[in-house]
Design an enzyme around this catalytic site. Structure first.
Site, PDB file in Angstrom:
ATOM      1  N   ASN A  32       0.896  -1.185   0.012  1.00 23.38           N
ATOM      2  CA  ASN A  32      -0.063   0.088   0.020  1.00 23.38           C
ATOM      3  C   ASN A  32       0.935   1.124   0.090  1.00 23.38           C
ATOM      4  OD1 ASN A  32       1.066   0.086   2.482  1.00 23.38           O
ATOM      5  ND2 ASN A  32      -0.990   0.531   3.689  1.00 23.38           N
ATOM      6  N   SER A 124      12.068 -10.831  13.621  1.00 17.02           N
ATOM      7  CA  SER A 124      13.185  -9.879  14.059  1.00 17.02           C
ATOM      8  C   SER A 124      13.823 -10.484  15.414  1.00 17.02           C
ATOM      9  CB  SER A 124      12.576  -8.450  14.481  1.00 17.02           C
ATOM     10  OG  SER A 124      13.406  -7.603  15.180  1.00 17.02           O
ATOM     11  N   ALA A 125      14.978 -10.109  15.413  1.00 19.51           N
ATOM     12  CA  ALA A 125      15.805 -10.520  16.702  1.00 19.51           C
ATOM     13  C   ALA A 125      15.175  -9.696  17.706  1.00 19.51           C
ATOM     14  CB  ALA A 125      17.402 -10.182  16.479  1.00 19.51           C
ATOM     15  N   TYR A 148       6.334  -3.145  19.116  1.00 25.45           N
ATOM     16  CA  TYR A 148       6.670  -3.735  17.910  1.00 25.45           C
ATOM     17  C   TYR A 148       7.244  -5.232  17.959  1.00 25.45           C
ATOM     18  CZ  TYR A 148       9.814  -4.659  13.975  1.00 25.45           C
ATOM     19  OH  TYR A 148      10.594  -5.385  12.818  1.00 25.45           O
ATOM     20  N   LYS A 152       5.614  -8.936  16.581  1.00 23.29           N
ATOM     21  CA  LYS A 152       6.151  -9.835  15.917  1.00 23.29           C
ATOM     22  C   LYS A 152       6.117 -11.276  16.547  1.00 23.29           C
ATOM     23  CE  LYS A 152       7.732  -7.727  12.309  1.00 23.29           C
ATOM     24  NZ  LYS A 152       7.454  -7.965  11.044  1.00 23.29           N
ATOM     25  N   ASN A 182      20.346  -7.057  12.007  1.00 21.77           N
ATOM     26  CA  ASN A 182      20.377  -5.868  11.608  1.00 21.77           C
ATOM     27  C   ASN A 182      20.856  -5.828   9.983  1.00 21.77           C
ATOM     28  OD1 ASN A 182      20.724  -5.539  14.910  1.00 21.77           O
ATOM     29  ND2 ASN A 182      20.536  -3.365  14.299  1.00 21.77           N
ATOM     30  N   GLY A 297      15.664   1.369  26.461  1.00 20.15           N
ATOM     31  CA  GLY A 297      15.271   0.075  25.918  1.00 20.15           C
ATOM     32  C   GLY A 297      16.422  -0.642  25.232  1.00 20.15           C
TER      33      GLY A 297
HETATM   34  P1  NAD Z   1       9.865  -1.332   4.933  1.00 24.08           P
HETATM   35  O1  NAD Z   1       9.041  -0.389   5.847  1.00 24.08           O
HETATM   36  O2  NAD Z   1      10.752  -0.915   4.049  1.00 24.08           O
HETATM   37  O3  NAD Z   1       9.112  -2.388   4.050  1.00 24.08           O
HETATM   38  C1  NAD Z   1       7.581  -2.731   4.581  1.00 24.08           C
HETATM   39  C2  NAD Z   1       6.714  -2.481   3.406  1.00 24.08           C
HETATM   40  O4  NAD Z   1       5.335  -2.789   3.795  1.00 24.08           O
HETATM   41  C3  NAD Z   1       6.671  -1.080   2.827  1.00 24.08           C
HETATM   42  O5  NAD Z   1       6.611  -1.261   1.384  1.00 24.08           O
HETATM   43  C4  NAD Z   1       5.116  -0.688   3.375  1.00 24.08           C
HETATM   44  O6  NAD Z   1       4.578   0.422   2.305  1.00 24.08           O
HETATM   45  C5  NAD Z   1       4.422  -2.110   3.046  1.00 24.08           C
HETATM   46  N1  NAD Z   1       3.348  -2.017   3.957  1.00 24.08           N
HETATM   47  C6  NAD Z   1       3.051  -1.477   5.283  1.00 24.08           C
HETATM   48  N2  NAD Z   1       1.951  -1.536   5.923  1.00 24.08           N
HETATM   49  C7  NAD Z   1       1.153  -2.303   4.876  1.00 24.08           C
HETATM   50  C8  NAD Z   1      -0.051  -2.503   4.689  1.00 24.08           C
HETATM   51  N3  NAD Z   1      -0.872  -2.517   5.916  1.00 24.08           N
HETATM   52  N4  NAD Z   1      -0.414  -3.031   3.596  1.00 24.08           N
HETATM   53  C9  NAD Z   1       0.447  -3.362   2.305  1.00 24.08           C
HETATM   54  N5  NAD Z   1       1.523  -3.162   2.573  1.00 24.08           N
HETATM   55  C10 NAD Z   1       1.958  -2.321   3.545  1.00 24.08           C
HETATM   56  O7  NAD Z   1      10.594  -2.434   6.082  1.00 24.08           O
HETATM   57  P2  NAD Z   1      11.646  -3.242   5.676  1.00 24.08           P
HETATM   58  O8  NAD Z   1      12.822  -2.797   6.644  1.00 24.08           O
HETATM   59  O9  NAD Z   1      11.835  -3.807   4.467  1.00 24.08           O
HETATM   60  O10 NAD Z   1      11.204  -4.535   6.544  1.00 24.08           O
HETATM   61  C11 NAD Z   1      10.134  -5.546   6.228  1.00 24.08           C
HETATM   62  C12 NAD Z   1       9.829  -6.598   7.183  1.00 24.08           C
HETATM   63  O11 NAD Z   1      11.007  -6.922   7.959  1.00 24.08           O
HETATM   64  C13 NAD Z   1       8.951  -5.709   8.294  1.00 24.08           C
HETATM   65  O12 NAD Z   1       7.852  -6.822   8.430  1.00 24.08           O
HETATM   66  C14 NAD Z   1       9.845  -5.548   9.255  1.00 24.08           C
HETATM   67  O13 NAD Z   1       9.360  -5.651  10.538  1.00 24.08           O
HETATM   68  C15 NAD Z   1      10.850  -6.820   9.399  1.00 24.08           C
HETATM   69  N6  NAD Z   1      12.162  -6.326   9.953  1.00 24.08           N
HETATM   70  C16 NAD Z   1      12.864  -5.358   9.481  1.00 24.08           C
HETATM   71  C17 NAD Z   1      14.204  -5.367  10.104  1.00 24.08           C
HETATM   72  C18 NAD Z   1      14.950  -3.775   9.741  1.00 24.08           C
HETATM   73  O14 NAD Z   1      15.754  -3.473  10.428  1.00 24.08           O
HETATM   74  N7  NAD Z   1      14.592  -3.316   8.587  1.00 24.08           N
HETATM   75  C19 NAD Z   1      14.578  -6.029  11.046  1.00 24.08           C
HETATM   76  C20 NAD Z   1      13.884  -7.287  11.339  1.00 24.08           C
HETATM   77  C21 NAD Z   1      12.652  -7.340  10.781  1.00 24.08           C
HETATM   78  C1  UD1 Z   2      16.480  -1.320  16.245  1.00 23.15           C
HETATM   79  C2  UD1 Z   2      15.061  -1.501  16.730  1.00 23.15           C
HETATM   80  C3  UD1 Z   2      14.691  -2.869  17.058  1.00 23.15           C
HETATM   81  C4  UD1 Z   2      15.006  -3.760  15.650  1.00 23.15           C
HETATM   82  C5  UD1 Z   2      16.426  -3.536  15.214  1.00 23.15           C
HETATM   83  C6  UD1 Z   2      16.315  -4.092  13.483  1.00 23.15           C
HETATM   84  C7  UD1 Z   2      14.924   0.125  18.543  1.00 23.15           C
HETATM   85  C8  UD1 Z   2      14.716   0.707  19.728  1.00 23.15           C
HETATM   86  N1  UD1 Z   2      15.128  -0.849  18.351  1.00 23.15           N
HETATM   87  O1  UD1 Z   2      17.632  -1.877  17.163  1.00 23.15           O
HETATM   88  O2  UD1 Z   2      13.629  -3.360  17.368  1.00 23.15           O
HETATM   89  O3  UD1 Z   2      14.442  -5.171  15.497  1.00 23.15           O
HETATM   90  O4  UD1 Z   2      16.578  -2.020  14.993  1.00 23.15           O
HETATM   91  O5  UD1 Z   2      17.252  -3.363  12.866  1.00 23.15           O
HETATM   92  O6  UD1 Z   2      14.795   1.108  17.491  1.00 23.15           O
HETATM   93  N2  UD1 Z   2      22.915   4.176  17.639  1.00 23.15           N
HETATM   94  C9  UD1 Z   2      23.408   5.518  17.867  1.00 23.15           C
HETATM   95  N3  UD1 Z   2      22.887   6.593  17.429  1.00 23.15           N
HETATM   96  C10 UD1 Z   2      21.936   6.586  16.449  1.00 23.15           C
HETATM   97  C11 UD1 Z   2      21.089   5.390  16.024  1.00 23.15           C
HETATM   98  C12 UD1 Z   2      21.686   4.135  16.800  1.00 23.15           C
HETATM   99  O7  UD1 Z   2      24.524   5.387  18.551  1.00 23.15           O
HETATM  100  O8  UD1 Z   2      21.425   7.470  16.110  1.00 23.15           O
HETATM  101  C13 UD1 Z   2      23.084   2.876  18.211  1.00 23.15           C
HETATM  102  C14 UD1 Z   2      22.281   2.358  19.253  1.00 23.15           C
HETATM  103  O9  UD1 Z   2      22.321   2.597  20.313  1.00 23.15           O
HETATM  104  C15 UD1 Z   2      22.805   0.588  19.083  1.00 23.15           C
HETATM  105  C16 UD1 Z   2      23.283   0.747  17.590  1.00 23.15           C
HETATM  106  O10 UD1 Z   2      23.651   1.898  17.293  1.00 23.15           O
HETATM  107  O11 UD1 Z   2      23.768   0.681  19.920  1.00 23.15           O
HETATM  108  C17 UD1 Z   2      22.374   0.185  16.431  1.00 23.15           C
HETATM  109  O12 UD1 Z   2      21.022   0.886  16.852  1.00 23.15           O
HETATM  110  P1  UD1 Z   2      19.872   0.581  15.760  1.00 23.15           P
HETATM  111  O13 UD1 Z   2      20.240   0.725  14.242  1.00 23.15           O
HETATM  112  O14 UD1 Z   2      18.646   1.456  16.315  1.00 23.15           O
HETATM  113  O15 UD1 Z   2      19.649  -0.892  15.911  1.00 23.15           O
HETATM  114  P2  UD1 Z   2      18.930  -1.808  17.251  1.00 23.15           P
HETATM  115  O16 UD1 Z   2      19.360  -1.115  18.151  1.00 23.15           O
HETATM  116  O17 UD1 Z   2      19.720  -3.112  17.100  1.00 23.15           O
END
Ligand code: NAD
Ligand code: UD1
Length: 341
Positions: A32, A124-125, A148, A152, A182, A297
């Protein structure tokens, strides 16, 4: 295989589409664009040299989703669509439960209507919460500390119950839960990448915007953590490696039944200071930074045990830190305003 991909226009989805198309799969995208641009799909098709089907719709619209699924007849679904900003989830929990949990239920209903019993899910982790030991393996207890993270975990439970019930009913299903660590980096072309809206909340997109001059300085959230250099340690995984894990999971889903869980990381920890140094090298200058208070957190360290994915899926990460920062910089410097530029 015919693969229905929800959230395919997003950061991880777009990179996975390139790998799926390159591996010869047929794809149909549902998005969407709540957090993505349709331009990402145009670029994916350009990189892969193949067309892909796409539909702009919300995964909570079960009737529309079922109609698309019945028309496309997927062999499997990869479910990326969801909301992922931790802070936003605390402010608006209902939206997070509606999309991440309700959206998953809606998708399973549509899959049932289309007779599809295979799903790969983006977990997610963050479901692990405070580490009781490191690296986290897949049997580590689950105690997410954010809304969040709880959405999950609940979606994981739903998928597990669904797969078990289908198995008991003689219509075996496979649910593969991938717990990403990450994700960072971008496709080597620099044409697709992460394009956050507003101020980035995560380290890598923030650093990338400091490098382009859009943000003044990185704030390091604490330098007094119990780690060798005092800054937080994470297990960063190149998004192309992560994308390929989905192709491996798809092959597994074609043979497996029931629920399987895999950590997707490298197993290596990198501190904020190490990442700052690596990204500064890629960008060709020392990036400005300051020490700020710890973020509520946050964890000192997060790192994956990756043996199960290697043994069962035959997948392991191939790229290291240099490829992550260089590809991220290639994308960000060529597209300083993301897809909007
Ligand atoms: P993203 O936001 O770039 O991609 C998510 C996509 O889902 C987007 O294109 C968004 O438009 C679409 N979307 C959101 N709500 C929707 C809905 N109701 N209907 C249809 N489409 C919808 O995020 P991403 O980083 O690509 O992450 C993808 C998945 O992986 C997510 O479920 C996220 O929670 C999970 N995840 C991401 C990370 C990360 O760090 N990026 C880490 C762990 C898990
Ligand atoms: C974040 C999310 C987590 C998600 C993960 C996926 C939060 C609180 N948690 O965690 O739920 O699963 O991303 O990728 O958002 N940092 C800085 N300065 C910044 C941003 C981050 O120092 O501006 C540090 C943080 O303190 C951390 C590291 O960089 O030590 C990574 O941070 P981030 O990229 O936000 O990832 P997560 O903390 O792992």
């Amino acid at each position: 295989m015919r693969v229905l991909v929800t959230g395919g226009a997003g950061y991880i989805g777009s990179h996975t589409l390139v790998e799926l198309l390159s591996a010869g799969h047929e794809v149909c995208v549902i998005d969407n664009h709540a957090n993505s641009s349709p331009e990402a799909l145009v670029r994916v098709a350009g990189i892969a040299g193949r067309d892909l089907g796409s539909h702009v719709l919300d995964i909570r619209d079960t009737a529309a989703l079922a109609a698309v699924a019945q028309g496309f007849r997927p062999d499997a679904v990869i479910h990326f669509a969801g909301l992922k900003a931790v802070g936003e989830g605390e402010e608006n929990p209902l939206a997070y439960y509606e999309v991440n949990v309700g959206g998953t239920l809606s998708l399973l209903r549509a899959m049932e209507a289309a007779g599809c019993g295979r799903i790969i899910f983006s977990s997610s982790a963050t479901v692990y919460g405070m580490p009781q030991y490191l690296p986290y393996d897949e049997d580590h207890p689950l105690a997410p500390v954010s809304v969040y993270g709880r959405t999950k975990r609940q979606a994981e439970d739903i998928l597990r119950d669904w797969a078990a019930a289908r198995g008991r009913a003689g219509a075996p299903a496979a649910a593969i839960l991938l717990r990403y660590f990450n994700p960072t980096g971008a496709h080597e072309s620099g044409r697709i990448g992460e394009d956050p809206r507003g101020e980035p909340q995560n380290l890598m997109p923030y650093l990338a915007q400091v490098a382009t001059g859009r943000r003044a300085a990185l704030r390091i959230f604490g330098d007094d953590w119990p780690t060798p250099d005092g800054t937080g340690i994470r297990d960063y995984i190149h998004v192309v490696d992560l994308a390929r894990a989905h192709v491996a999971a798809l092959e597994r889903a074609a043979q497996a039944t029931g629920t399987e869980v895999y950590n997707i990381g490298t197993g290596r920890g990198v501190s904020v200071r190490e990442m700052l140094a690596a990204f500064s090298r890629a960008a060709g200058r020392a990036l400005p930074h300051e020490i700020a208070p710890r973020r509520p957190g946050d964890l000192a360290e997060s790192r994956a045990a990756c043996a199960r994915a290697a043994e069962v899926l035959g997948w392991r990460a191939e790229y290291g830190l240099t490829e992550m920062v260089e590809s991220l910089w290639r994308w960000q410097s060529a597209n300083p305003d993301g897809y909007g530029g």
